[in-house]
Motif scaffolding. Structure first.
Motif, short mmCIF file in Angstrom:
data_model
loop_
_atom_site.label_atom_id
_atom_site.label_comp_id
_atom_site.label_asym_id
_atom_site.label_seq_id
_atom_site.Cartn_x
_atom_site.Cartn_y
_atom_site.Cartn_z
N LYS A 235 6.66 -13.59 9.16
CA LYS A 235 5.25 -13.82 9.45
C LYS A 235 4.44 -12.54 9.25
CE LYS A 235 6.29 -17.41 12.86
NZ LYS A 235 6.25 -17.76 14.31
N PHE A 236 4.98 -11.42 9.71
CA PHE A 236 4.25 -10.15 9.58
C PHE A 236 4.13 -9.73 8.13
CE2 PHE A 236 3.88 -5.52 9.67
CZ PHE A 236 2.85 -5.35 10.59
N MET A 237 5.14 -10.05 7.31
CA MET A 237 5.10 -9.66 5.91
C MET A 237 3.99 -10.36 5.15
SD MET A 237 7.17 -7.26 5.37
CE MET A 237 7.04 -7.25 3.59
N VAL A 238 3.50 -11.49 5.64
CA VAL A 238 2.35 -12.14 5.01
C VAL A 238 1.15 -11.20 5.04
CG1 VAL A 238 0.76 -14.09 5.15
CG2 VAL A 238 3.20 -14.44 5.58
N LEU A 239 0.90 -10.58 6.19
CA LEU A 239 -0.19 -9.61 6.30
C LEU A 239 0.05 -8.41 5.41
CD1 LEU A 239 -2.76 -8.51 7.71
CD2 LEU A 239 -1.26 -7.64 9.52
N VAL A 240 1.27 -7.94 5.34
CA VAL A 240 1.60 -6.78 4.51
C VAL A 240 1.35 -7.09 3.03
CG1 VAL A 240 3.48 -5.27 3.75
CG2 VAL A 240 3.25 -5.86 6.17
N VAL A 241 1.77 -8.26 2.58
CA VAL A 241 1.60 -8.63 1.17
C VAL A 241 0.11 -8.73 0.82
CG1 VAL A 241 1.94 -10.52 -0.48
CG2 VAL A 241 3.83 -9.76 0.98
N ILE A 242 -0.69 -9.27 1.73
CA ILE A 242 -2.13 -9.38 1.45
C ILE A 242 -2.75 -8.00 1.29
CG2 ILE A 242 -4.34 -10.09 2.47
CD1 ILE A 242 -2.85 -12.43 3.76
N ILE A 243 -2.44 -7.09 2.22
CA ILE A 243 -2.97 -5.74 2.12
C ILE A 243 -2.44 -5.04 0.87
CG2 ILE A 243 -3.00 -3.47 3.23
CD1 ILE A 243 -2.90 -4.91 5.92
N TYR A 244 -1.17 -5.24 0.55
CA TYR A 244 -0.56 -4.59 -0.61
C TYR A 244 -1.24 -5.02 -1.90
CZ TYR A 244 3.01 -3.51 -4.12
OH TYR A 244 3.65 -3.03 -5.24
N PHE A 245 -1.46 -6.33 -2.07
CA PHE A 245 -2.09 -6.81 -3.30
C PHE A 245 -3.56 -6.41 -3.37
CE2 PHE A 245 1.59 -9.62 -3.75
CZ PHE A 245 1.79 -9.53 -5.11
N GLY A 246 -4.20 -6.23 -2.23
CA GLY A 246 -5.58 -5.73 -2.26
C GLY A 246 -5.65 -4.32 -2.82
N PHE A 247 -4.80 -3.41 -2.34
CA PHE A 247 -4.77 -2.05 -2.85
C PHE A 247 -4.25 -2.00 -4.29
CE2 PHE A 247 -5.24 -0.82 1.57
CZ PHE A 247 -6.02 0.34 1.47
N LEU A 248 -3.28 -2.88 -4.62
CA LEU A 248 -2.75 -2.89 -5.99
C LEU A 248 -3.84 -3.26 -6.99
CD1 LEU A 248 -0.39 -2.80 -7.99
CD2 LEU A 248 0.10 -5.19 -7.40
N THR A 249 -4.66 -4.24 -6.62
CA THR A 249 -5.75 -4.63 -7.52
C THR A 249 -6.73 -3.48 -7.71
OG1 THR A 249 -5.54 -6.93 -6.77
CG2 THR A 249 -7.60 -6.31 -7.87
N THR A 250 -7.10 -2.81 -6.61
CA THR A 250 -8.07 -1.71 -6.70
C THR A 250 -7.51 -0.55 -7.50
OG1 THR A 250 -8.98 -2.33 -4.55
CG2 THR A 250 -9.43 -0.10 -5.33
#
Length: 683
Positions: free
Chosen positions: A421-436
Motif C-alpha cells: 500500500k505504501f509503495m503506491v505513494l512512492v511510485v506516484i512520487i517517483y514518476f512525478g520526479f521522473l517526468t520532470t
C-alpha cells in the motif's frame, strides 16, 4: 413458549443497562437436556438480547461489571444445563451476531459475550467433559437414531472431502436433492442464511418446511468455531488441549478401515484400533507432506543440475509424476474447500503457481525433445528455474505449525500488505520526479538513463544525484535533486520504517491467536473428513488410474469401496509400519507422552446428565484414565481458570484502565438515571 428461570423472583422486572452491577432480575434460560439445537439457540439468544443492551468492548465484558450477567449465565449453565448442544449454540450465535449489519457496536458486544460464555462454560467442566461438548455433532432430526456408516457418508466416490468434514443434504426449491460440501462457498452462504432464522420463534417462521438447523447438521463445536472465526475461543487452553489431542491422534474419528466403519469421536486405544486408521492422524499427514515436498525439492535440483537436453532422464520422469500428483491433490483440495476458502490461504496460491510453472516446463520440454529444438529446451529449463522463487518460500508453510514461526509469519504477511500500500505513494512520487527530470534534462540524458539514475538514488546512492544535478539543468537541477534526495532518503524511508514497525506491533499482539486459529483449522480439516480412504500423494495417482475409469461402469457398492480399501492397505503398508514402529518406541520410552484427558467418570447417580464419549463409543471401548479433576470451589479460582489467557501487554493494560474509567463513569450516569426513574411522579 419455553420456560425461563428467574434469577431473583422477588424483585420487580426492570430494564437496566447490561453494565449495571445491580441488575439481578433478568430471566435465565431454562435449557432442558432433550432440547434440540434450534431451541437451545433461541433460549440463549433471548437471554443475550435481554442483558446486552449497550455496546461494550471485549475487555469490558471479560474484566469489568459489564460481564456480571455473563458470569451468572455461566454459573447457571454449569450447574443446571446438561444439553450437549449448548457450546455449539453459543458459537453459532457468535457467528450470527458477527454477521448482523444493523447496530454493529451492539452486535459485536453480543458476539463477544457468546464467545466468552462458551469458553468459561468449558472451563467449569472436567477435561473429558470438555472433549464431549466440543466434539458433539449436531444430529440430523430426520435420522437422529440412525448412526451413519462409512458407506452412507463417505465422499470417496467423488474424490472430494469437505473443508470441515461434512456435507449437507437437503431439498432445493424445485424438489431435487442437494449434497453440498461444508467447505464450499455455497455451504457457507447457506449457513449464513440459516443463522438469521435460527433465532426466530415458531410463530415467526414464514416457511415451516425450511428448517435452518439442517445447515448445521453434523457440525461439531470446533468446526462451528472455525467457520465463525472464533479465534479467542480456539486459543483457550482447554480447547487447544483438545485440538492437540486430535493432532497427536489421542482423539480419533475413525478407528477402523472397513466398509462398515462408523465415524465418531473416540479416545485412541492401540489394542483395538486398526493400524491403518493412523493414516488420518494430522501429525502423520503433515509428516508425509514434508517428506513429499523434500523429495520434490531433490528432484527439482537434480533435473536442473544434470540438465540433459537430448532426452528425458529418470529424474525428469519422476518430477513429472510428482507434479501430476501434486496437481491432483491440489485440485481435490480446491474442490473440497471451494474457491473462496481455497484462495484465502496464500500458500495455496504458491502451490498453483508452482504447478503452472511445472506444467509449462513439461510442455516446453516435450516440444523441445520432439522437435529437437535447442531453443525450447533452454527455455524449458529457464522456466523451471523460476520454480525456486515459490518452492523455497513454500518451506515457510511447514514452519507455520511451529509456535515461533506461526506467530512471526502473520506479522510478515501484514507488513507485506502495508508495504505494498505504501509503495503506491512512492511510485506516484517517483514518476512525478521522473517526468520532470526527463523533460528538464532531455538534452543530456534520455528517458531510460534518467530512470536508472533516479532508481539508484531511491535505493540509497544519493551521491549519484549530486554528481549529475548540474548536468541535468544548471538552474532547476540542484534544487529539484535536493528535494528528491530528501524525500527518498529521509521522509519516505523513515515513514516506511515507522509504518512497518507500527504494523508489526499491531499484529504481534494477536499473532498467537492467528497462529492457533490456523493450526486448529488445519487439524480439523485433516482429521474430521468424511472420506474414509484418503490416498497420500503420489499414491493418489494410482487410485485415480485404477478406479476413476471404472466409476462410469461399475456400481458404487460395497465391493467398489472394498477395492479402494484394499489398494490403500497395499500401497500404504510401509507408511503404516513406520508409524507403528514410531508409536511403539514412543509408548516404550515416553509412556507419559500422550495427552491425557482428566476428569471423573459420569455415573448414573449424578444429577447432571452430560454427553460422554462412552455413550457413543464403539467396540474399542477405550476411555481415558479416570483421573479426578475437581472443580475449584472458590469463585475467584473459577474466574482465574475460566479466563485462561496470557498476561496483558503494557498497551492492553492502559486500554483496560481507560475502559475501566469509562465503565465507572457510565455506571454513575446509569445510577442517576435509575434514581430519577424511581422517584414518584410529581402532582
Amino acid at each position: 413458549m419455553p420456560i425461563r428461570v428467574k434469577a431473583k423472583a422477588q424483585q420487580p422486572a426492570r430494564e437496566f443497562s447490561p453494565i449495571s452491577a445491580r441488575r439481578l432480575d433478568f430471566d435465565l434460560p431454562d435449557i432442558l437436556p432433550d432440547d434440540d439445537f434450534r431451541t437451545v439457540v433461541r433460549k440463549l439468544s433471548w437471554y443475550i438480547k435481554d442483558v446486552i443492551e449497550l455496546p461494550s468492548t471485549f475487555e469490558q465484558l471479560r474484566t469489568t461489571a459489564a460481564g456480571n450477567c455473563l458470569r451468572i449465565l455461566v454459573d447457571h449453565l454449569a450447574t443446571e444445563c446438561s444439553n450437549p448442544a449448548v457450546v455449539n449454540a453459543l458459537l453459532a450465535l457468535k457467528w450470527h451476531y458477527d454477521a448482523e449489519t444493523n447496530n454493529q457496536g451492539l452486535s459485536e458486544a453480543r458476539s463477544n459475550a457468546c464467545e466468552i460464555v462458551a469458553w468459561r462454560f468449558l472451563s467449569r467442566l472436567s477435561e473429558r467433559e470438555a472433549v464431549d461438548y466440543c466434539l458433539y455433532e449436531i444430529p440430523d432430526p430426520d435420522c437422529a437414531d440412525h448412526p451413519q456408516t462409512a458407506q452412507e457418508v463417505d465422499e470417496e466416490f467423488g474424490e472430494s472431502s469437505p473443508l470441515l468434514a461434512h456435507s449437507f443434504t437437503g431439498t432445493s426449491t424445485d424438489g431435487r436433492g442437494l449434497n453440498v460440501p461444508t467447505g464450499s462457498t455455497r455451504k457457507k452462504l447457506q449457513l449464513l442464511s440459516s443463522l438469521s432464522r435460527l433465532t426466530y420463534s415458531t410463530d415467526e417462521m414464514v416457511d415451516e418446511d425450511s428448517d435452518p438447523t439442517m445447515a448445521f447438521t453434523s457440525l461439531n463445536a470446533l468446526e462451528i468455531a472455525a467457520v465463525a472465526n472464533a479465534k479467542r475461543f480456539l486459543s483457550q487452553h482447554v480447547v487447544q488441549k483438545i485440538v492437540t489431542g486430535i493432532w497427536n491422534g489421542d482423539i480419533i474419528f475413525w478407528d477402523s478401515l472397513s466398509v462398515h466403519s462408523v465415524k465418531k469421536p473416540r479416545y485412541y486405544n492401540p489394542a483395538n484400533s486398526d493400524p491403518f486408521s493412523r493414516l488420518r492422524v494430522p501429525k502423520y499427514l503433515k509428516s508425509w507432506e514434508v517428506c513429499f515436498f523434500f523429495i520434490f525439492l531433490c528432484l527439482y535440483y537434480t533435473v536442473l543440475i544434470v540438465r540433459e537436453e537430448s532426452h528425458l532422464t529418470t529424474a525428469e520422469i519422476a518430477l513429472f509424476v510428482w507434479i501430476a500428483a501434486f496437481l491432483y491433490d491440489e485440485l481435490s483440495e480446491w474442490i473440497d474447500a471451494g474457491s473462496i476458502f481455497y484462495t484465502t490461504d496464500i500458500w495455496n496460491l504458491f502451490d498453483m503457481i508452482m504447478i503452472l510453472i511445472g506444467l509449462t516446463f513439461a510442455v516446453l520440454r516435450i516440444i523441445g525433445i520432439v522437435e529437437n529444438d535447442k531453443f525450447y529446451n533452454d527455455l524449458a529449463f529457464d522456466v523451471l528455474s523460476l520454480e525456486a522463487l515459490f518452492m523455497i518460500p513454500r518451506i515457510c508453510s511447514i514452519l507455520s505449525l511451529s509456535p515461533y514461526w506461526g506467530t512471526l509469519i502473520p506479522c510478515l504477511k501484514e507488513m507485506g500488505k502495508d508495504f505494498i500500500k505504501f509503495m503506491v505513494l512512492v511510485v506516484i512520487i517517483y514518476f512525478g520526479f521522473l517526468t520532470t527530470f526527463s523533460l528538464v534534462g532531455r538534452k543530456t540524458f534520455d528517458f531510460l538513463h534518467m530512470m536508472g539514475i533516479l532508481t539508484k538514488i531511491f535505493f540509497g546512492s544519493s551521491y549519484v544525484g549530486f554528481e549529475v544535478m548540474h548536468q541535468i539543468d544548471p538552474v532547476f537541477g540542484p534544487p529539484l535533486m535536493i528535494i528528491f534526495v530528501t524525500l527518498t532518503s529521509i521522509l519516505l524511508t523513515g515513514s516506511m520504517t515507522g509504518m512497518l514497525s507500527n504494523s508489526f506491533s499491531r499484529v504481534i499482539t494477536r499473532a498467537k491467536e492467528e497462529y492457533l486459529y490456523v493450526y486448529s483449522v488445519y487439524v480439523l480439516e485433516a482429521s474430521t473428513s468424511n472420506r474414509l480412504t484418503h490416498f497420500y500423494p503420489p499414491f493418489n495417482l494410482i487410485a485415480f488410474v485404477v478406479f476413476r475409469p471404472w466409476r462410469l461402469i461399475l456400481p458404487k457398492d460395497e465391493r467398489f469401496r472394498a477395492g479402494r480399501i484394499l489398494l490403500l492397505k497395499v500401497t500404504h503398508a510401509p507408511i503404516v509400519a513406520v508409524i507403528e514402529l514410531y508409536e511403539l518406541v514412543r509408548r516404550k520410552f515416553y509412556a507419559d507422552g500422550a495427552v491425557g484427558f482428566k476428569g471423573p467418570k459420569m455415573t448414573s447417580g449424578e444429577s447432571r446428565r452430560r454427553p460422554t464419549l462412552g455413550n457413543i463409543r464403539p467396540s474399542s471401548g477405550y476411555a481415558a484414565p479416570a483421573l479426578t479433576s475437581p472443580l475449584p470451589s472458590n469463585g475467584d479460582r473459577n474466574r482465574r481458570r475460566e479466563d485462561d489467557v496470557e498476561a496483558p501487554s503494557a498497551i492492553e493494560v492502559q486500554i483496560s484502565e481507560l475502559n475501566s474509567k469509562i465503565d465507572q463513569l457510565t455506571t454513575v450516569v446509569l445510577a442517576l438515571q435509575e434514581n430519577k426513574a424511581a422517584r414518584p411522579p410529581s402532582d
